[in-house]
Design an enzyme around this catalytic site. Structure first.
Site, PDB file in Angstrom:
ATOM      1  N   ASN A 161       0.869  -1.175   0.000  1.00  0.00           N
ATOM      2  CA  ASN A 161       0.000   0.000   0.000  1.00  0.00           C
ATOM      3  C   ASN A 161       0.908   1.228   0.000  1.00  0.00           C
ATOM      4  O   ASN A 161       1.534   1.530   1.016  1.00  0.00           O
ATOM      5  CB  ASN A 161      -0.882  -0.037   1.261  1.00  0.00           C
ATOM      6  CG  ASN A 161      -1.718   1.214   1.426  1.00  0.00           C
ATOM      7  OD1 ASN A 161      -1.788   2.054   0.526  1.00  0.00           O
ATOM      8  ND2 ASN A 161      -2.361   1.342   2.586  1.00  0.00           N
ATOM      9  N   TRP A 162       0.981   1.890  -1.139  1.00  0.00           N
ATOM     10  CA  TRP A 162       1.883   3.046  -1.242  1.00  0.00           C
ATOM     11  C   TRP A 162       1.306   4.294  -0.584  1.00  0.00           C
ATOM     12  O   TRP A 162       1.992   5.304  -0.473  1.00  0.00           O
ATOM     13  CB  TRP A 162       2.192   3.334  -2.723  1.00  0.00           C
ATOM     14  CG  TRP A 162       3.177   2.396  -3.331  1.00  0.00           C
ATOM     15  CD1 TRP A 162       3.685   1.247  -2.787  1.00  0.00           C
ATOM     16  CD2 TRP A 162       3.811   2.528  -4.621  1.00  0.00           C
ATOM     17  NE1 TRP A 162       4.575   0.650  -3.643  1.00  0.00           N
ATOM     18  CE2 TRP A 162       4.664   1.421  -4.788  1.00  0.00           C
ATOM     19  CE3 TRP A 162       3.719   3.461  -5.658  1.00  0.00           C
ATOM     20  CZ2 TRP A 162       5.440   1.229  -5.936  1.00  0.00           C
ATOM     21  CZ3 TRP A 162       4.477   3.276  -6.799  1.00  0.00           C
ATOM     22  CH2 TRP A 162       5.339   2.170  -6.930  1.00  0.00           C
ATOM     23  N   LYS A 163       0.031   4.243  -0.197  1.00  0.00           N
ATOM     24  CA  LYS A 163      -0.622   5.409   0.426  1.00  0.00           C
ATOM     25  C   LYS A 163      -0.433   6.640  -0.474  1.00  0.00           C
ATOM     26  O   LYS A 163      -0.458   6.512  -1.691  1.00  0.00           O
ATOM     27  CB  LYS A 163      -0.098   5.607   1.854  1.00  0.00           C
ATOM     28  CG  LYS A 163      -0.194   4.303   2.678  1.00  0.00           C
ATOM     29  CD  LYS A 163       0.073   4.459   4.138  1.00  0.00           C
ATOM     30  CE  LYS A 163      -0.095   3.117   4.835  1.00  0.00           C
ATOM     31  NZ  LYS A 163       0.121   3.177   6.270  1.00  0.00           N
ATOM     32  N   GLY A 179       3.087   2.173  10.781  1.00  0.00           N
ATOM     33  CA  GLY A 179       4.078   3.236  10.638  1.00  0.00           C
ATOM     34  C   GLY A 179       4.825   3.569  11.919  1.00  0.00           C
ATOM     35  O   GLY A 179       5.505   4.596  11.986  1.00  0.00           O
ATOM     36  N   GLU A 239      -6.593   4.626   8.197  1.00  0.00           N
ATOM     37  CA  GLU A 239      -6.340   6.041   7.886  1.00  0.00           C
ATOM     38  C   GLU A 239      -7.567   6.674   7.223  1.00  0.00           C
ATOM     39  O   GLU A 239      -7.863   7.848   7.445  1.00  0.00           O
ATOM     40  CB  GLU A 239      -5.088   6.165   7.002  1.00  0.00           C
ATOM     41  CG  GLU A 239      -3.826   5.882   7.818  1.00  0.00           C
ATOM     42  CD  GLU A 239      -2.648   5.361   7.023  1.00  0.00           C
ATOM     43  OE1 GLU A 239      -2.672   5.401   5.784  1.00  0.00           O
ATOM     44  OE2 GLU A 239      -1.694   4.889   7.674  1.00  0.00           O
ATOM     45  N   HIS A 269      -9.341   1.147   5.255  1.00  0.00           N
ATOM     46  CA  HIS A 269      -8.062   1.311   5.946  1.00  0.00           C
ATOM     47  C   HIS A 269      -8.267   2.249   7.131  1.00  0.00           C
ATOM     48  O   HIS A 269      -9.046   3.190   7.054  1.00  0.00           O
ATOM     49  CB  HIS A 269      -7.020   1.882   4.970  1.00  0.00           C
ATOM     50  CG  HIS A 269      -5.628   1.824   5.522  1.00  0.00           C
ATOM     51  ND1 HIS A 269      -5.179   2.718   6.468  1.00  0.00           N
ATOM     52  CD2 HIS A 269      -4.606   0.979   5.276  1.00  0.00           C
ATOM     53  CE1 HIS A 269      -3.929   2.420   6.777  1.00  0.00           C
ATOM     54  NE2 HIS A 269      -3.550   1.358   6.070  1.00  0.00           N
ATOM     55  N   GLU A 279      -4.939  -4.966  10.650  1.00  0.00           N
ATOM     56  CA  GLU A 279      -3.916  -3.945  10.836  1.00  0.00           C
ATOM     57  C   GLU A 279      -4.170  -3.193  12.142  1.00  0.00           C
ATOM     58  O   GLU A 279      -5.006  -2.270  12.177  1.00  0.00           O
ATOM     59  CB  GLU A 279      -3.946  -2.933   9.681  1.00  0.00           C
ATOM     60  CG  GLU A 279      -3.675  -3.543   8.321  1.00  0.00           C
ATOM     61  CD  GLU A 279      -3.106  -2.521   7.344  1.00  0.00           C
ATOM     62  OE1 GLU A 279      -2.103  -2.829   6.707  1.00  0.00           O
ATOM     63  OE2 GLU A 279      -3.660  -1.402   7.239  1.00  0.00           O
ATOM     64  N   GLY A 319       3.048  -1.187   4.184  1.00  0.00           N
ATOM     65  CA  GLY A 319       3.059   0.231   3.840  1.00  0.00           C
ATOM     66  C   GLY A 319       4.466   0.687   3.476  1.00  0.00           C
ATOM     67  O   GLY A 319       4.947   0.466   2.361  1.00  0.00           O
ATOM     68  N   GLY A 320       5.144   1.291   4.427  1.00  0.00           N
ATOM     69  CA  GLY A 320       6.447   1.919   4.179  1.00  0.00           C
ATOM     70  C   GLY A 320       7.439   1.025   3.454  1.00  0.00           C
ATOM     71  O   GLY A 320       8.140   1.470   2.529  1.00  0.00           O
ATOM     72  N   SER A 335       3.905  -2.282  10.230  1.00  0.00           N
ATOM     73  CA  SER A 335       5.350  -2.348  10.456  1.00  0.00           C
ATOM     74  C   SER A 335       5.978  -3.688  10.037  1.00  0.00           C
ATOM     75  O   SER A 335       6.918  -4.172  10.677  1.00  0.00           O
ATOM     76  CB  SER A 335       5.696  -2.029  11.918  1.00  0.00           C
ATOM     77  OG  SER A 335       5.336  -0.689  12.215  1.00  0.00           O
TER      78      SER A 335
HETATM   79  P1  13P Z   1       3.388   0.263   7.557  1.00  0.00           P
HETATM   80  O1  13P Z   1       3.860  -1.024   6.933  1.00  0.00           O
HETATM   81  O2  13P Z   1       4.107   1.475   7.050  1.00  0.00           O
HETATM   82  O3  13P Z   1       3.345   0.163   9.059  1.00  0.00           O
HETATM   83  O4  13P Z   1       1.853   0.489   7.084  1.00  0.00           O
HETATM   84  C1  13P Z   1       0.975  -0.574   7.167  1.00  0.00           C
HETATM   85  C2  13P Z   1      -0.262  -0.208   6.448  1.00  0.00           C
HETATM   86  O5  13P Z   1      -0.992   0.682   6.872  1.00  0.00           O
HETATM   87  C3  13P Z   1      -0.562  -0.908   5.193  1.00  0.00           C
HETATM   88  O6  13P Z   1      -1.857  -0.667   4.771  1.00  0.00           O
END
Ligand code: 13P
Length: 251
Positions: free
Chosen positions: A9-11, A167, A93, A91, A161, A228-229, A207
């Site tokens: 997920n590149w957000k 993050g 967020e 998600h 999640e 994510g990251g 993470s």
């Molecule tokens: P991180 O891997 O950066 O913690 O993010 C997880 C995430 O929200 C994937 O959707």
């Protein structure tokens, strides 16, 4: 047997320059016996779908209507039209930034399924909820309202999640992950029957990185990860994909 899925997920990150990394990733993992999915921002979906080879491309959200007067929104049909085969929904967020409710998520899931997209429906507790020992109640509530009755192993993936692990560099213990994933599996089987309930893939997200991927992938009912990251750079995501391929060979 459930096919493993490594999803990135590149957000709200990435421009055309990042497509080079996607090309590299698709070359390295071209013969992978697992599914790989990248969900870039809307702006990159069409170009990513052109260059991703066997890597699938997905969106990070969609509207619940097929079309209409919703300025700035994107429908599931539009995602499919430019080459997406999946969409992340609910998600944390989006639940936090856009006040998305589980009812909204279910409506979006119906729209996405109607457009032929796989939905990756996210659930997860906050730190306060975990500390108050409400984790399973929260997850159970999110699941029962967000997931449509028509969910199957072909059209739905669930991502667990925990909000506090996203993050932050913090991750639950493998026992904590296993407890939640086993709970989700049991809930899905009860609600949807053993056919659909057993075939829906469950991803862990929060993470995930190369250093912890293998131990997370060894947990029961973990069928992959939503990253994510560490999905933004091919050098970081590639070892996570390799760890999942190794786990697929063992199970
Ligand atoms: P991180 O891997 O950066 O913690 O993010 C997880 C995430 O929200 C994937 O959707």
């Amino acid at each position: 047997m459930r096919r493993k899925l490594a999803a990135g997920n590149w957000k709200m990150n990435g421009g055309n320059a990042e497509l080079d990394g996607l090309r590299t990733l698709s070359q390295i993992h071209s013969g992978a016996a697992i599914d790989i999915l990248i969900c870039p921002p809307f702006t990159l979906i069409a170009a990513a779908a052109e260059c991703a080879g066997s890597i699938a491309i997905g969106g990070q959200n969609c509207h619940s209507d097929a079309s209409g007067a919703h300025t700035g929104d994107i429908s599931a049909q539009m995602l499919a039209d430019v080459g997406a085969s999946a969409v992340i929904l609910g998600h944390s967020e989006r639940r936090a930034d856009h006040s998305e409710t589980s009812e909204d998520v279910r409506a979006k899931a119906h729209a996405a399924h109607a457009a032929g997209l796989i939905t990756i429906i996210c659930v997860g507790e906050s730190l306060d909820q975990r500390e108050a020992q409400n984790t399973l109640d929260i997850i159970g509530g999110q699941l029962s309202t967000s997931v449509p009755d028509t969910a199957t192993g072909e059209n739905t993936v669930i991502a667990y999640e925990p909000c506090w692990a996203i993050g932050t560099g913090l991750t639950p213990t493998t026992d904590q992950i296993g407890d939640v994933h086993d709970f989700i599996r049991t809930r899905l089987e009860k609600r949807l029957g053993t056919g659909a309930g057993r075939s829906i893939r469950l991803l862990y997200g929060g993470s995930v990185k190369a250093a912890n991927a293998a131990e997370i992938f060894a947990v029961s009912n973990v069928d992959g990860a939503l990253v994510g990251g560490a999905s933004l750079k091919s050098d970081d995501f590639s070892p996570i994909i390799s760890a999942l391929e190794a786990a697929a060979n063992v199970s």
